[in-house]
Design an enzyme around this catalytic site. Structure first.
Site, PDB file in Angstrom:
ATOM      1  CB  CYS A 189       0.472  99.737 -36.765  1.00 32.26           C
ATOM      2  SG  CYS A 189       1.305  99.673 -35.175  1.00 32.26           S
ATOM      3  CB  CYS A 368      -0.901  98.622 -30.086  1.00 28.43           C
ATOM      4  SG  CYS A 368       0.034  99.933 -30.846  1.00 28.43           S
TER       5      CYS A 368
END
Ligand code: UQ1
Length: 447
Positions: A189, A368
């Site tokens: 991430c 994201c």
């Protein structure tokens, strides 16, 4: 929240299951499919196969009692969610039709089709899925573990052990420097290190304290974000909110006794500087587990499982596949990427099992949700070429409340009820529907 409860209830009803744990017969540690790792990728593919394989033919190997929905950690660190909502017992997340072995893989022997475990078992498989993810290496930064073990402003959203420290640090923050870091290693991430920076800015503004605190985002990367469209939007936000972005700036040391952090300039390593801080949010260096990376037969020189980036099949061992963060495929390591990979891995593994050619191709999709405040989010979605691959029929480089609701309330339910049951392969189908007749956006490629 009411919306959460409604979504949860609906999906749970659609997807009711009886949960059980299977006792293990240690005498016959052999199976058709061995899944190493019960995280996001391992669970979702195990769920898909559990519809075909008998219990004894599907083993999931993982020592953890808990399964965490890590994408919630950003909101937990910001005080907008609770850690308990991100945690489930592993036994309740793994498919009922599998054998769970609470043990860790310590040695892979792909030429013998076996995996050794820390408790001394040898598991023989016909097919292997490696889904062990990335380890957090707080230990790689001198002083960091010591600083994290004491009260103070050092925190990290990346670990369930430290995520609650972030909100504590945020509540105590009155003045001085708030520093957010991005390490000099691959990370999972890659948006998370800066999301908490925006949330801190918003938190302080709401309380009238923003002018007393100087915020900086120190990243080892040469860019703020890999996809230009979203990078442009993020630079604008940083300028507007007075967030100082220092590129190629890498955290190398934390003083265990005083709130001081040392950074290096990656372009001029002799240039080091030490700064005082009131809050230091650390994204630790990460690496695949050493138990995996030491097996040079199946990993590349950087320790990732060496697969074809489209088929997710191992380049040397056709009966081995990988999914998620430990894969050599050069996608951004996110849960959304694992979702898109899961159907490709499942279908291609099924083909190999049936001695048929493999057809499914992963296009590198990752997304994201860049949370930029307590009520706004930019939903970045892109492919291997770092071209936007957006689900919704509007340009997604905007901060939107709807995308915040998607991140906080909708996707967690999709994860627990659909993905963990093998029914979520990312939003490609929605994307096609949403863009019907308007664009020619591609989804998973077929050869
Ligand atoms: C997604 O599929 C996914 O996997 C479960 C995520 O992981 C947490 C995401 O954050 C996102 C954004 C997606 C994509 C989903 C939609 C509806 C665009």
């Amino acid at each position: 929240m009411f919306l959460n409860k409604c979504i949860d209830k609906t999906l749970a009803t659609l997807n009711r299951r009886c949960l059980s744990k299977t006792p293990i017969n240690f005498e016959s540690l052999s199976c058709k499919l061995l899944v190493v790792g019960g995280g996001t990728g391992g669970c979702s593919v195990a769920a898909k196969f559990s519809r075909h394989l008998k219990k004894n033919n599907l083993i999931v190997l993982d020592p953890s009692k808990n399964h965490y929905y890590q994408p919630l950690f950003t909101l937990i660190g910001a005080g907008a969610e609770k850690l308990e909502n991100a945690r489930r017992d592993m036994k309740d997340v793994l498919p009922q039709e599998c054998t769970w072995i609470e043990d860790e893989a310590i040695e892979y022997e792909p030429k013998k089709n076996t995996v050794r475990t820390s408790k001394g078992h040898v598991i023989e498989y016909d097919y292997l899925l490696v889904a062990v993810g990335l380890d957090l290496r707080f230990d790689k930064i001198p002083g960091l573990l010591a600083a994290l073990s004491k009260p103070g402003g050092v925190c990290s959203n990346y670990s369930p052990k430290y995520v609650n420290r972030t909100y504590q640090a945020l509540q105590k923050l009155q003045s001085g420097n708030a520093i957010f870091t991005f390490p000099n290693s691959p990370v999972k991430c890659p948006g998370a290190p800066q999301k908490i920076c925006y949330l801190t800015d918003h938190y302080l503004r709401k309380r009238g304290k923003r002018n007393n605190v100087s915020i900086s985002y120190n990243t080892s990367l040469a860019v703020i974000f890999g996809v230009k469209k979203y990078a442009d939007a993020l630079w604008k936000i940083c300028k507007e909110r007075n967030i100082q972005v220092n590129l190629r700036t890498n955290l190398i040391k934390v003083n265990p006794d005083r709130p001081e952090a040392t950074f290096e300039n990656l372009d001029k390593p002799e240039e080091k500087f030490t700064t005082e801080f009131s809050m230091l949010h650390v994204t630790p260096p990460m690496a695949t587990p050493e138990t995996l990376s030491k097996n040079k037969d199946i990993t590349n020189e950087t320790g990732f499982v060496e697969v074809d980036k489209n088929t997710m099949q191992h380049v040397r061992f056709p009966n081995i596949f990988t999914i998620g963060d430990c894969s050599s495929s050069p996608n951004s390591k996110t849960a959304a990427a694992a979702a898109a990979q899961s159907e490709v891995v499942y279908k291609n593994m099924l083909s190999v099992m049936k001695n048929k050619p493999i057809h499914e191709m992963y296009d590198g999709y990752a997304s994201c949700p860049l949370v930029t405040g307590y009520n706004k989010c930019i939903l970045a979605e892109f492919d291997y070429d770092l071209n936007p691959l957006e689900t919704f029929p509007f340009s997604q480089d905007k901060e939107l409340y709807s995308m915040y609701v998607l991140k906080k309330n909708v996707i967690p339910s999709i994860y627990w009820h659909l993905m963990m049951n093998g029914h979520w392969n990312g939003p490609a189908t929605f994307r096609k529907l949403m863009h019907l007749g308007f664009t020619d956006k591609k989804s998973n490629l077929h050869v």
